[in-house]
Design a protein around this motif. Structure first.
Motif, PDB file in Angstrom:
ATOM      1  N   LEU A 113     -70.373  11.013   0.701  1.00  0.00           N
ATOM      2  CA  LEU A 113     -69.832  10.417   1.919  1.00  0.00           C
ATOM      3  C   LEU A 113     -70.881   9.617   2.678  1.00  0.00           C
ATOM      4  O   LEU A 113     -70.564   8.592   3.285  1.00  0.00           O
ATOM      5  N   ASN A 114     -72.125  10.064   2.658  1.00  0.00           N
ATOM      6  CA  ASN A 114     -73.146   9.368   3.443  1.00  0.00           C
ATOM      7  C   ASN A 114     -73.498   7.994   2.871  1.00  0.00           C
ATOM      8  O   ASN A 114     -74.215   7.231   3.512  1.00  0.00           O
ATOM      9  N   VAL A 143     -61.984  15.141   5.210  1.00  0.00           N
ATOM     10  CA  VAL A 143     -63.022  14.117   5.121  1.00  0.00           C
ATOM     11  C   VAL A 143     -63.493  13.725   6.516  1.00  0.00           C
ATOM     12  O   VAL A 143     -64.697  13.639   6.780  1.00  0.00           O
ATOM     13  N   GLU A 146     -66.013  15.870   8.201  1.00  0.00           N
ATOM     14  CA  GLU A 146     -67.368  15.842   7.626  1.00  0.00           C
ATOM     15  C   GLU A 146     -68.061  14.493   7.770  1.00  0.00           C
ATOM     16  O   GLU A 146     -69.283  14.415   7.708  1.00  0.00           O
ATOM     17  N   TYR A 147     -67.301  13.444   7.945  1.00  0.00           N
ATOM     18  CA  TYR A 147     -67.828  12.083   7.917  1.00  0.00           C
ATOM     19  C   TYR A 147     -68.149  11.625   9.342  1.00  0.00           C
ATOM     20  O   TYR A 147     -67.277  11.636  10.209  1.00  0.00           O
ATOM     21  N   LYS A 149     -69.776   8.553  10.169  1.00  0.00           N
ATOM     22  CA  LYS A 149     -69.927   7.103  10.361  1.00  0.00           C
ATOM     23  C   LYS A 149     -68.605   6.496  10.834  1.00  0.00           C
ATOM     24  O   LYS A 149     -67.693   7.203  11.232  1.00  0.00           O
ATOM     25  N   THR A 151     -64.981   4.855  11.175  1.00  0.00           N
ATOM     26  CA  THR A 151     -63.663   4.929  10.553  1.00  0.00           C
ATOM     27  C   THR A 151     -62.730   3.983  11.296  1.00  0.00           C
ATOM     28  O   THR A 151     -62.869   3.768  12.497  1.00  0.00           O
TER      29      THR A 151
END
Length: 178
Positions: A113-114, A143, A146-147, A149, A151
């Motif tokens: 994901l990163n 998702v 955890e994400y 950045k 969206t």
């Protein structure tokens, strides 16, 4: 007895299925223009996006534009209860059990994901405060939890709803284009 989210899904999907093609194409074009002109898109070197189904906003133009301007494109594949992210390749797609085109690459080729700068998040319905109702499996809520950045979701007019009863696992997207 149907849950509120199931009723919303049914209602919105019926509206999308009866959406006039000319109206859909006009709204899609406007959303693509907004996306391609937004700073989040311009700053991203990697973009994650799903392969769309027939009644959804067509994501192929997004994929094509990303490739044309030199961005890496990642698309997901369902693996148990998670999404794995792979390089987009037209030649390496097959239909999943959900009826969605997914990468059929080896799991060891998945990206973390990163590595994703901008995630374009799908959904069935969206509220003005960026919450979404998905298809009910919870993949994107997991998702999104955890994400960290950027969206963004591109929302067609029939997908807008006022609100819904949220659960603790419901996660908003950071940005929405309507």
């Amino acid at each position: 007895m149907l849950s509120e989210k199931q009723e919303i899904r049914t209602y919105i999907l019926q509206n999308l299925n009866s959406y006039k093609l000319d109206d859909k194409l006009k709204h899609e074009t406007r959303l693509y223009t907004q996306l391609f002109n937004c700073q989040l898109w311009q700053d991203a070197s990697t973009v994650a996006v799903t392969m769309s189904m027939d009644n959804e906003l067509n994501t192929q133009p997004i994929i094509d534009m990303a490739i044309n301007v030199g961005k890496k494109v990642f698309i997901p594949r369902v693996s148990k209860k998670d999404l794995l992210w792979f390089d987009y390749s037209k030649n390496r797609l097959s239909k999943s059990n959900f009826g969605i085109l997914e990468p059929n690459q080896e799991e060891n080729l998945a990206h973390s994901l990163n590595e994703i700068d901008l995630m374009i998040v799908p959904g069935v319905a969206f509220t003005p405060d960026n919450y979404r109702v998905g298809y009910g499996a919870g993949f994107f809520d997991r998702v999104l939890s955890e994400y960290s950045k950027d969206t963004i979701s591109l929302v067609l007019p029939p997908q807008l709803i006022d609100n819904f009863s949220r659960n603790q696992w419901d996660m908003p997207v950071k940005n929405m284009l309507t």
